[in-house]
Scaffold this motif. Structure first.
Motif, PDB file in Angstrom:
ATOM      1  N   THR A  52       1.032  -1.365   0.155  1.00  0.00           N
ATOM      2  CA  THR A  52      -0.050   0.054  -0.024  1.00  0.00           C
ATOM      3  C   THR A  52       1.059   1.219   0.217  1.00  0.00           C
ATOM      4  N   GLY A 251      -1.325   7.200   8.229  1.00  0.00           N
ATOM      5  CA  GLY A 251      -1.614   5.967   9.141  1.00  0.00           C
ATOM      6  C   GLY A 251      -0.710   4.716   8.614  1.00  0.00           C
TER       7      GLY A 251
ATOM      8  N   LEU B  25      -6.547   1.051   1.954  1.00  0.00           N
ATOM      9  CA  LEU B  25      -5.591   2.385   2.412  1.00  0.00           C
ATOM     10  C   LEU B  25      -5.430   2.085   4.029  1.00  0.00           C
ATOM     11  N   TYR B  27      -5.959  -0.813   7.631  1.00  0.00           N
ATOM     12  CA  TYR B  27      -6.264  -2.264   7.898  1.00  0.00           C
ATOM     13  C   TYR B  27      -6.676  -2.181   9.260  1.00  0.00           C
ATOM     14  N   GLU B  28      -7.466  -3.058   9.729  1.00  0.00           N
ATOM     15  CA  GLU B  28      -8.038  -3.397  11.217  1.00  0.00           C
ATOM     16  C   GLU B  28      -7.153  -4.012  11.963  1.00  0.00           C
ATOM     17  N   SER B  29      -7.014  -3.871  13.380  1.00  0.00           N
ATOM     18  CA  SER B  29      -6.206  -4.458  14.259  1.00  0.00           C
ATOM     19  C   SER B  29      -7.207  -5.235  15.148  1.00  0.00           C
ATOM     20  N   ASN B 146      -5.414   1.129  16.217  1.00  0.00           N
ATOM     21  CA  ASN B 146      -4.354   1.496  15.477  1.00  0.00           C
ATOM     22  C   ASN B 146      -4.180   2.872  14.763  1.00  0.00           C
ATOM     23  N   MET B 147      -3.214   3.142  13.994  1.00  0.00           N
ATOM     24  CA  MET B 147      -2.892   4.367  13.353  1.00  0.00           C
ATOM     25  C   MET B 147      -4.220   4.971  12.350  1.00  0.00           C
ATOM     26  N   HIS B 148      -4.683   3.870  11.607  1.00  0.00           N
ATOM     27  CA  HIS B 148      -5.533   4.133  10.763  1.00  0.00           C
ATOM     28  C   HIS B 148      -7.002   4.551  11.441  1.00  0.00           C
ATOM     29  N   TYR B 151      -6.385   8.237  12.438  1.00  0.00           N
ATOM     30  CA  TYR B 151      -6.542   9.476  11.496  1.00  0.00           C
ATOM     31  C   TYR B 151      -7.965   9.421  10.898  1.00  0.00           C
TER      32      TYR B 151
END
Lengths: 458, 197
Positions: A52, A251, B25, B27-29, B146-148, B151
């Motif tokens: 990605t 991210g 773009l 992903y799950e944790s 997580n960071m996704h 944001y």
């Protein structure tokens, strides 16, 4: 700081004179590589994340001009001044101009490989500006009058005794003191005074976001923030490839960056600057310095995806055993070796040869740059352009003569094996480059071909 | 032509054919327990986490932890009596003598132990860096995986903000980890249960 003029092979030879030291350097970096491995394996989606990240960066390469224009517009709306520099000299002049206009002659700086690339410190010093590097590793090499030897670990080539002696001389620590805690504390006190008294701070940029006009600076020490939040003027310098389209893409990149660099899940500080604080000025300098040329080289443009994590250096068997300074370029190691020829083919022609092409660099790269393929391709370009020394050409020609004639090849092999058995001194001497820093192997009694022919018969 | 225009012109000529952004773009944790993961991550970076019920318990815990410390500052009204150092100064350089600052953060991230802090709750950007020791207060129900996820929440940001994960550190001397480089020498995080503004 002057860059070495000797080539990589020669510099490595000097580096390899002290065997325990080289082993230590090798193991230290391999340890960092292992931390990266352990950390990356915590994320089941690691490989997809790399893919990605590479995809986002490819989008960036193909929309670079539009993204930069968006970024500039947003940054200006945020009250940030945006400057453009076509090359190192323009960049340095802009920084000097900003300082002179404000009658500032002292500045603190956090890590910026771009300013190393532009030799900014040298330039500013000549023009009467004192620049203090505030990252501990960078301050150490600055006091030694050396460039950093690694983009993430600037003083990785030094032992604590070297640093103890250096701090004793410059910071007045006790003679013979080598405790890292004690030495770091001394640097903290010394640099805190600089942070508190300097009106200008310069930082690098890890990511610039087109969508918001903001930018992110990552450190573990907190030096970028200490500098920027106390100074009247914050100057941030970025190569134009640092741009990413959207904030949410951070991210992806922030999950990859520190894990790849040191194995940490994130750096201690990931500071998101968007607007200057009240009463402060913020300036961004967007620098080309050969990047637009590299963008036009189909085989090499992917090198602009680099997020400067240093993973390719930590894993590289050549870097680990030759040290960062042997690359005589601001960015060392595998990634430096594919960036440097773009800046100067003649000066950096040796670097793409400073590799075994083992491919480990490409395997760890968080944005999947085909580093080892590019090293190989640069060799072709450099040879065609006449940048490769004749001796190398002669060797390759001789090898091609041997390899293209099966009978001659078989005879040479037999000859070589018997020479090594009967007259080992013929190869175990310093005229043979393969003997340097290595013991020659026991010669096999027969070649694989002989063995194969014999066994097929049986 | 200006440097700007010539750079942009050259980029336009040299850039590769347009490619699209990747389809995925984020992903799950999947953590069994987000808070437990948050604590575990922070323990590895020398940061202790305390759960407090409400602001009264926060004040009590702060008193207990920093009992003999002078030059305490806070941006949190409920701790006004605990503090002995006013943040009501114009010049951030004056913050230099602060020993401990307790600051409101917005949320925490379990995968890396980072806390988001921003202009939104801070009168001085320099505060979390210049203080010798740092403590964050964040709502207990504000932890992200997580960071996704982080944001997603940060769609709208202020002029400045920072993810801070643990005390400042360096390993620039022979790769030996030293806590307390230029920023805070120690960090504590309070997770507060009560509605907290």
């Amino acid at each position: 700081m002057s860059t070495a003029t000797i080539d990589h092979a020669e510099a490595s030879e000097i580096f390899n004179k002290d065997e325990p030291y080289v082993n230590w350097h090798d193991e230290t970096l391999w340890f960092v590589r292992q931390k990266r491995d352990r950390s990356s394996k915590q994320l089941p989606e690691w490989e997809e994340l790399r893919e990605t990240a590479s995809g986002i960066k490819h989008y960036v390469l193909s929309h670079m001009d539009e993204l930069l224009i968006n970024f500039e517009q947003k940054a200006k709306e945020n009250g940030v001044h945006v400057h453009w520099a076509a090359n190192a000299a323009e960049h340095n002049e802009i920084v000097l101009g900003l300082l002179k206009e404000r009658h500032i002659d002292k500045m603190v700086k956090s890590k910026s490989m771009l300013t190393e690339e532009c030799h900014m410190n040298e330039f500013l010093t000549k023009n009467g500006i004192e620049v203090i590097d505030t990252d501990l590793g960078e301050r150490i090499v600055q006091l030694r009058n050396e460039p950093p030897s690694h983009i993430v670990l600037p003083a990785i080539h030094l032992k604590k005794k070297d640093i103890g002696d250096l701090f004793h001389e410059h910071l007045g620590t006790e003679a013979g003191a080598t405790d890292p805690q004690y030495l770091t504390e001394a640097a903290r006190q010394h640099l805190r005074d600089k942070f508190l008294t300097r009106r200008a701070a310069l930082t690098g940029v890890n990511f610039a976001i087109a969508e918001t006009g903001g930018f992110v600076v990552a450190t573990n020490e907190g030096n970028a923030d200490m500098g920027a939040h106390l100074a009247d003027i914050h100057i941030a310098c970025m190569g134009f490839e640092k741009i990413i389209p959207k904030q949410e893409h951070l991210g992806v990149f922030l999950r990859l960056l520190a894990r790849s660099a040191t194995g940490q899940p994130i750096t201690t500080y990931s500071s998101h600057f968007k607007k200057p604080r009240e009463g402060q000025e913020m300036h961004i300098i967007i620098v080309d310095n050969g990047r637009s040329t590299q963008l036009g080289r189909e085989d090499f443009r992917n090198s602009l995806k680099c997020i400067r994590c240093g993973a390719c250096m930590n894993t590289c068997p050549v870097y680990r055993r030759s040290g960062g300074h042997s690359y005589h370029n601001a960015v060392a190691g595998p990634i430096g070796s594919i960036l440097a020829p773009n800046l100067d083919m003649t000066k950096n022609a040796d670097l793409p040869f400073a590799s075994t092409l083992c491919g480990s660099c490409s395997n760890v790269c968080p944005v999947k740059i085909d580093i080892h393929d590019q090293l190989y391709k640069w060799r072709q370009v450099l040879a065609k352009g006449g940048h490769v020394p004749q001796s190398k050409g002669l060797g390759v020609k001789a090898m091609s003569m041997v390899l293209s004639q099966p009978r001659f090849y078989q005879w040479s092999g037999r000859l070589g094996r018997s020479v090594m058995r009967v007259m080992p001194f013929m190869v175990n001497n310093n005229l043979n480059p393969w003997y340097k820093q290595r013991d020659m192997p026991e010669p096999p009694k027969e070649s694989f071909r002989d063995w194969y022919v014999r066994n097929r018969k049986e | 032509m200006s440097a700007r225009d010539s750079i942009l012109q050259k980029i336009k000529e040299n850039k590769p054919a347009a490619s699209a952004l990747p389809a995925t773009l984020r992903y799950e944790s999947f953590f069994e327990n987000t808070e437990a993961k948050f604590r575990e991550t922070l323990a590895a970076i020398y940061t202790e986490v305390f759960v407090v019920k409400d602001q009264a318990e926060l004040a009590q815990k702060a008193e207990e932890l920093f009992v003999n410390v002078t030059n305490r500052a806070t941006s949190i009204p409920a701790l006004a009596n605990w503090a002995d150092f006013s943040l009501n100064v114009a010049d951030p350089h004056e913050l230099e003598t602060i020993e401990i600052a307790i600051v409101q953060g917005e949320f925490g991230v379990a995968e890396n132990g980072a806390v988001w802090v921003s202009d939104h709750y801070l009168s001085h950007r320099a505060l979390p860096f210049i203080t010798q020791n740092l403590a964050f207060v964040i709502p207990r129900n504000s932890l992200m995986n997580n960071m996704h996820d982080a944001y997603e929440r940060l769609k709208d940001t202020t002029g400045w903000g920072c993810f801070i994960a643990g005390p400042s550190k360096t390993a620039d001397i022979e790769q030996s980890l030293v806590i307390g480089a230029h920023g805070a020498r120690s960090m504590v995080i309070f997770l507060i249960e009560e509605e907290f503004v």
